[in-house]
Structures are given as C-alpha cells and as structure tokens.
Motif scaffolding. Structure first.
Motif, PDB file in Angstrom:
ATOM      1  N   LYS A  27      -2.244   7.623   4.827  1.00 36.56           N
ATOM      2  CA  LYS A  27      -1.143   8.173   4.332  1.00 36.56           C
ATOM      3  C   LYS A  27       0.249   8.422   5.352  1.00 36.56           C
ATOM      4  O   LYS A  27       0.704   9.352   5.348  1.00 36.56           O
TER       5      LYS A  27
ATOM      6  N   SER B 232       1.652   3.678   1.959  1.00 33.91           N
ATOM      7  CA  SER B 232       1.079   5.150   2.286  1.00 33.91           C
ATOM      8  C   SER B 232      -0.272   5.296   1.531  1.00 33.91           C
ATOM      9  O   SER B 232      -0.874   6.444   1.401  1.00 33.91           O
ATOM     10  N   GLU B 233      -0.643   4.562   0.470  1.00 34.24           N
ATOM     11  CA  GLU B 233      -1.770   4.885  -0.336  1.00 34.24           C
ATOM     12  C   GLU B 233      -3.105   4.026   0.338  1.00 34.24           C
ATOM     13  O   GLU B 233      -2.769   3.251   1.148  1.00 34.24           O
ATOM     14  N   THR B 234      -4.357   4.335  -0.213  1.00 36.61           N
ATOM     15  CA  THR B 234      -5.286   3.582   0.264  1.00 36.61           C
ATOM     16  C   THR B 234      -5.787   2.507  -0.586  1.00 36.61           C
ATOM     17  O   THR B 234      -6.791   1.826  -0.497  1.00 36.61           O
ATOM     18  N   THR B 235      -5.154   2.141  -1.650  1.00 37.15           N
ATOM     19  CA  THR B 235      -5.121   0.900  -2.546  1.00 37.15           C
ATOM     20  C   THR B 235      -3.913   0.257  -2.772  1.00 37.15           C
ATOM     21  O   THR B 235      -3.137   0.994  -2.698  1.00 37.15           O
TER      22      THR B 235
ATOM     23  N   TYR C 236       0.790  -1.285  -0.032  1.00 40.63           N
ATOM     24  CA  TYR C 236       0.072  -0.068   0.085  1.00 40.63           C
ATOM     25  C   TYR C 236       0.750   1.355  -0.057  1.00 40.63           C
ATOM     26  O   TYR C 236       0.343   2.317  -0.629  1.00 40.63           O
TER      27      TYR C 236
END
Ligand code: PRP
Ligand code: GUN
Length: 185
Positions: free
Chosen positions: A170, A80-83, A78
C-alpha cells in the motif's frame, strides 16, 4: 485518504521474513557477476523500472564494471494494490533505443504482464536485444506467457504478496531491508 499507519506498522510486525538483508545482498552480487560476464562489451542502455526497481538498480549498478547509460521508465499495474490491473505508463523512456542493447531492471517478475509489455515496447522502439534482470521471480503457473523468464534472477519466492527492497505494501515499506511476506497473503 491518508494511510492508517497503525495498520502499516502492524503489517511489518506480523510479516514473515523470506530473505534477510544479507541474503538479498549476496543474491545481488551474483546477478552483478553474471551481468559483468555477459554484457561488458554490449554498451547497453539500462532502464530502471520505477518505482519498484529503484533499490535493486541502485545496489546493482555500482557493481557493474563496464560502460553503460542509465535511464528509467515507469509502468505500473498494481498502483498500491495487492492485485494487478491494466498496465499504465506513468513515464515512457525518452532515450533512443535504435540499434542499442537494453537491460531492464525491475524488482519482481510476478505474472509478467509488466515485463512483457516493456520488452515489446523496447523491441518496437528499435532495440537490437532486450535483457532483463529481476530481484525476485515469484513461483506460480500464472505467468503471462508460460516461457516468460528474466535473463537474470536474484531469488525465487513463494506465491505470496511480498514487500521490501523496493516492493511496497500500500505504498509503504519499499525501504524494508529484506524480503517480507504479508501475513495471510
Ligand atoms: O509481473 P507483474 O504481475 O506484471 O508485476 C510486476 C510489477 O508489479 C510491480 O509494479 P507496480 O505495478 O506495483 O508499480 P510500482 O513499481 O510503482 O510499485 C513491480 O515493480 C513490477 O513492475
Ligand atoms: N509489492 C509487491 N508488488 C508486486 N507486484 C507484483 N507482485 C508483487 C508483490 O508480491 N509485491
């Protein structure tokens, strides 16, 4: 680029609390009881999956009353991303798995690509048995394998992006004392 702290604070202010601190602590007690009942004689190597597994492992391990060795590994998809994307090994385990039972501790089983890859890695490295413990099992039908389950699960959660107790938004709020869902996600 540095984070927009006003945005990060707003995320917390607007989040939905799915589980309070007390509810999470009670769930960790139950996971510990189950593991104590089943793995006390297995002399396991326990792996904390960094970074997300840190808080769960830190709370769980002192509740386990039998001999074990502790190590860590860091696999992320991930970043620090949400996908999620490709699995990237930041740190592979250095301890020998040969003829050992292994307990993997992670924060969340979401689609399960991370846990699947870690389980395969441990088996290839010679582990006799791989046990898995996750604090959260996200409920949806997008698992990497339809039969993919962790041996020990703290709590189920709805199909939203969550943070707290080791899980980030994040890169922030891993320290949040509870499980929170991002507004609108
Ligand atoms: O079941 P999946 O869909 O594979 O997702 C679960 C994984 O995602 C998170 O890790 P992340 O890649 O965010 O790394 P981090 O622990 O360093 O935040 C979490 O800690 C799990 O390891
Ligand atoms: N922070 C966080 N990390 C994840 N990794 C996979 N799913 C999630 C999630 O809902 N939240």
């Amino acid at each position: 680029m540095s984070a927009d702290l006003a945005h990060i604070r707003q995320i917390m202010a607007e989040a939905d609390c799915l589980y309070t601190d007390a509810q999470v602590e009670a769930a960790i007690d139950q996971v510990a009881e189950a593991i104590n009942g089943e793995l006390a004689e297995s002399n396991p190597v326990v792996f904390c999956v960094m970074n997300g597994g840190l808080i769960f492992a830190g709370k769980l391990l002192p509740k386990l009353g039998f001999p074990l060795e502790l190590s860590y590994l860091h696999a992320t998809r991930y970043r620090s991303e949400t996908t999620g994307g490709e699995l990237f090994w930041k740190a592979k385990p250095e301890i020998s798995f040969i003829d050992r039972e292994v307990l993997i501790i992670d924060d969340i089983l979401d689609e399960g690509h991370t846990l699947s890859a870690i389980i395969e890695f441990c088996k290839h490295a010679g582990a006799t048995k791989v046990h898995t413990a996750v604090l959260i099992d996200k409920q949806h039908d997008r698992k990497a394998r339809p039969d993919l389950k962790a041996n020990y699960v703290g709590l189920p959660c709805e199909d939203r992006f969550i943070f707290g107790y080791g899980m980030d938004y994040k890169g922030y709020w891993r320290n949040a004392a509870g499980i929170f869902a991002v507004k609108g996600l």
